[in-house]
Design a protein around this motif. Sequence first.
Motif, PDB file in Angstrom:
ATOM      1  N   ASN A 136       0.760  -1.030  -0.082  1.00  0.00           N
ATOM      2  CA  ASN A 136       0.028   0.060  -0.066  1.00  0.00           C
ATOM      3  C   ASN A 136       0.766   1.591  -0.015  1.00  0.00           C
ATOM      4  O   ASN A 136       0.463   2.190   0.830  1.00  0.00           O
ATOM      5  CB  ASN A 136      -1.065   0.070   1.335  1.00  0.00           C
ATOM      6  N   VAL A 138       2.132   4.769  -0.794  1.00  0.00           N
ATOM      7  CA  VAL A 138       1.725   6.161  -1.193  1.00  0.00           C
ATOM      8  C   VAL A 138       3.065   6.925  -1.371  1.00  0.00           C
ATOM      9  O   VAL A 138       3.398   7.277  -0.024  1.00  0.00           O
ATOM     10  CB  VAL A 138       0.363   6.774  -0.586  1.00  0.00           C
ATOM     11  N   GLY A 140       4.381  11.033  -3.078  1.00  0.00           N
ATOM     12  CA  GLY A 140       4.429  12.206  -4.146  1.00  0.00           C
ATOM     13  C   GLY A 140       5.835  13.144  -3.724  1.00  0.00           C
ATOM     14  O   GLY A 140       6.127  13.038  -2.680  1.00  0.00           O
ATOM     15  N   ARG A 144       0.743  16.769  -1.084  1.00  0.00           N
ATOM     16  CA  ARG A 144      -0.762  16.402  -1.435  1.00  0.00           C
ATOM     17  C   ARG A 144      -0.992  16.094  -2.887  1.00  0.00           C
ATOM     18  O   ARG A 144      -2.174  16.082  -3.264  1.00  0.00           O
ATOM     19  CB  ARG A 144      -1.672  17.698  -0.874  1.00  0.00           C
ATOM     20  N   PRO A 146      -0.219  12.934  -4.954  1.00  0.00           N
ATOM     21  CA  PRO A 146       0.624  11.851  -4.795  1.00  0.00           C
ATOM     22  C   PRO A 146       0.939  11.393  -6.302  1.00  0.00           C
ATOM     23  O   PRO A 146       0.103  11.649  -7.085  1.00  0.00           O
ATOM     24  CB  PRO A 146      -0.633  10.777  -4.333  1.00  0.00           C
ATOM     25  N   ILE A 148       2.421   8.160  -6.498  1.00  0.00           N
ATOM     26  CA  ILE A 148       2.283   6.574  -6.359  1.00  0.00           C
ATOM     27  C   ILE A 148       0.811   6.388  -5.386  1.00  0.00           C
ATOM     28  O   ILE A 148       1.053   7.002  -4.334  1.00  0.00           O
ATOM     29  CB  ILE A 148       3.367   5.769  -5.660  1.00  0.00           C
ATOM     30  N   LYS A 149      -0.028   5.841  -6.014  1.00  0.00           N
ATOM     31  CA  LYS A 149      -1.365   6.008  -5.053  1.00  0.00           C
ATOM     32  C   LYS A 149      -1.865   4.658  -4.567  1.00  0.00           C
ATOM     33  O   LYS A 149      -2.675   4.214  -5.021  1.00  0.00           O
ATOM     34  CB  LYS A 149      -2.404   6.505  -5.985  1.00  0.00           C
ATOM     35  N   GLY A 150      -0.953   4.070  -3.759  1.00  0.00           N
ATOM     36  CA  GLY A 150      -1.109   2.772  -3.270  1.00  0.00           C
ATOM     37  C   GLY A 150      -0.869   1.606  -3.982  1.00  0.00           C
ATOM     38  O   GLY A 150      -1.924   0.931  -4.746  1.00  0.00           O
ATOM     39  N   TRP A 185       5.069   8.106   2.054  1.00  0.00           N
ATOM     40  CA  TRP A 185       4.097   8.940   2.818  1.00  0.00           C
ATOM     41  C   TRP A 185       3.260   7.829   3.949  1.00  0.00           C
ATOM     42  O   TRP A 185       3.117   8.042   5.074  1.00  0.00           O
ATOM     43  CB  TRP A 185       2.861   9.806   2.175  1.00  0.00           C
ATOM     44  N   ASN A 341      -0.633   5.974 -13.931  1.00  0.00           N
ATOM     45  CA  ASN A 341      -1.091   6.874 -13.273  1.00  0.00           C
ATOM     46  C   ASN A 341      -0.920   6.717 -11.646  1.00  0.00           C
ATOM     47  O   ASN A 341      -1.835   7.000 -10.759  1.00  0.00           O
ATOM     48  CB  ASN A 341      -2.625   7.194 -13.355  1.00  0.00           C
ATOM     49  N   GLY A 342       0.168   5.906 -11.197  1.00  0.00           N
ATOM     50  CA  GLY A 342       0.547   5.809  -9.930  1.00  0.00           C
ATOM     51  C   GLY A 342      -0.270   4.463  -9.177  1.00  0.00           C
ATOM     52  O   GLY A 342      -0.119   4.175  -8.289  1.00  0.00           O
ATOM     53  N   ARG A 343      -0.951   3.556 -10.337  1.00  0.00           N
ATOM     54  CA  ARG A 343      -1.508   2.656  -9.668  1.00  0.00           C
ATOM     55  C   ARG A 343      -1.276   1.305 -10.530  1.00  0.00           C
ATOM     56  O   ARG A 343      -0.907   1.367 -11.822  1.00  0.00           O
ATOM     57  CB  ARG A 343      -2.980   2.618 -10.030  1.00  0.00           C
TER      58      ARG A 343
END
Length: 373
Positions: A136, A138, A140, A144, A146, A148-150, A185, A341-343
């Motif tokens: 998981n 996360v 950036g 605020r 990000p 990498i989003k999980g 983060w 997109n970071g996912r």
Amino acid sequence: SGAKVVQAFSYRKKINIESFSRINRENLEINVQATKVVSSIGPTMSVIRALGIALILWYGGMLVSQGKLTIGTLVAFYGYVDMFFRPILMITMFYNTLQSTLAAAERVVDFLRWEKEEDYGSIDKMPEKGEIEYKNVVFGYDERIPVIKGVSFRVRPGERVAIVGPTGSGKTTLVNLLLRFYDPWEGQILIDGMDVREYKLDALRKSIAFVSQEPILFDGTVYENMTLANSSISKEEVIRMLEYLGLKEIIDKLPEGLDTKILEGGKNISMGQRQVISYIRALIVNPKILVLDEATSSLDLYTEEKLQKALEKISKGKTMIIIAHRLQTIINSDRIIVIHNGRIVEEGTHDELLEMKGLYARLYESQFAKITT
Ligand SMILES: Nc1ncnc2c1ncn2[C@@H]1O[C@H](COP(=O)(O)OP(=O)(O)OP(=O)(O)O)[C@@H](O)[C@H]1O
Ligand SMILES: [Mg+2]
């Protein structure tokens, strides 16, 4: 492609010079402004002081002549006013110095804090299995926002995983986090079940061979650049490694072979030769984990093939993460992770992913297929 490299480099140099002189100009303007403000404070204070004294002498003189004030009181009052203004003048004089000193102090404190926070781990040994797990994660660069989003995935010991995705999707960022150039983060990255933050930074970075397409080169010879991590490796040993990997001829093209001096930024070293330098660097440390960030620019097919074969030898028995652009490296992987997109949007083998007719299939048609033809 040699010409391309040269172009890319002189272009970058131009950008560097341009941005350097731009920053210099801005710095000059700000300094001139600051000096104008500071240098106007001193004279202003002196004028106020002089006016004050004139006022006291004029009004006090009048009172003395009218017999309402004694000369002694006037002189004493004048003395007090002078005593009041002198320190204020001193403060304005030191204000400038004080400001720049505070700014410098802030930087020193920042630097000390950064050094301390960075390296708090205690595990000093290199991982034995070389298992990697993202949990998981996360992260950036800017607050605020990000990048990498999980992201969660596991790479088993000895497995080879290719990461593909459109440009800017966060592939290099993922790898930066593994090497702790930045910390996430949220979430965790584990190597052999331990959070990367628990390793001593030195041990962590030694346990991951990071082969970037454009390795950083330092002043010195090619040989010195190859053996940065362990200078006790002899030239004969390096030559044996080069022969084992089938890469000796690439270095032999340099005027003095291993003894060739690297000119500023490595302008006399070709892309392929750079690659050889980073392969030898990786082989010398010989860690369990190998991370390769492939550049998009391609080399000539002959060199490409030689490097490909060498990589197969280096990566034997290692856990490997490749940020891949070349179809061959992608197909040779055990598993492909597609980032968008970071996912993670897709995961599987080349055939499975083509079957899905999703992002990978589209990337394959538009990019990879073209690169190999
Ligand atoms: N040092 C940095 N500071 C701020 N933003 C950054 C930094 N590095 C990357 N980014 C941003 O983070 C996002 C992901 O970048 P990243 O370099 O991870 O992409 P990538 O998938 O490796 O792309 P490419 O295939 O072009 O190498 C991009 O939007 C990029 O602009
Ligand atoms: Mg990248």
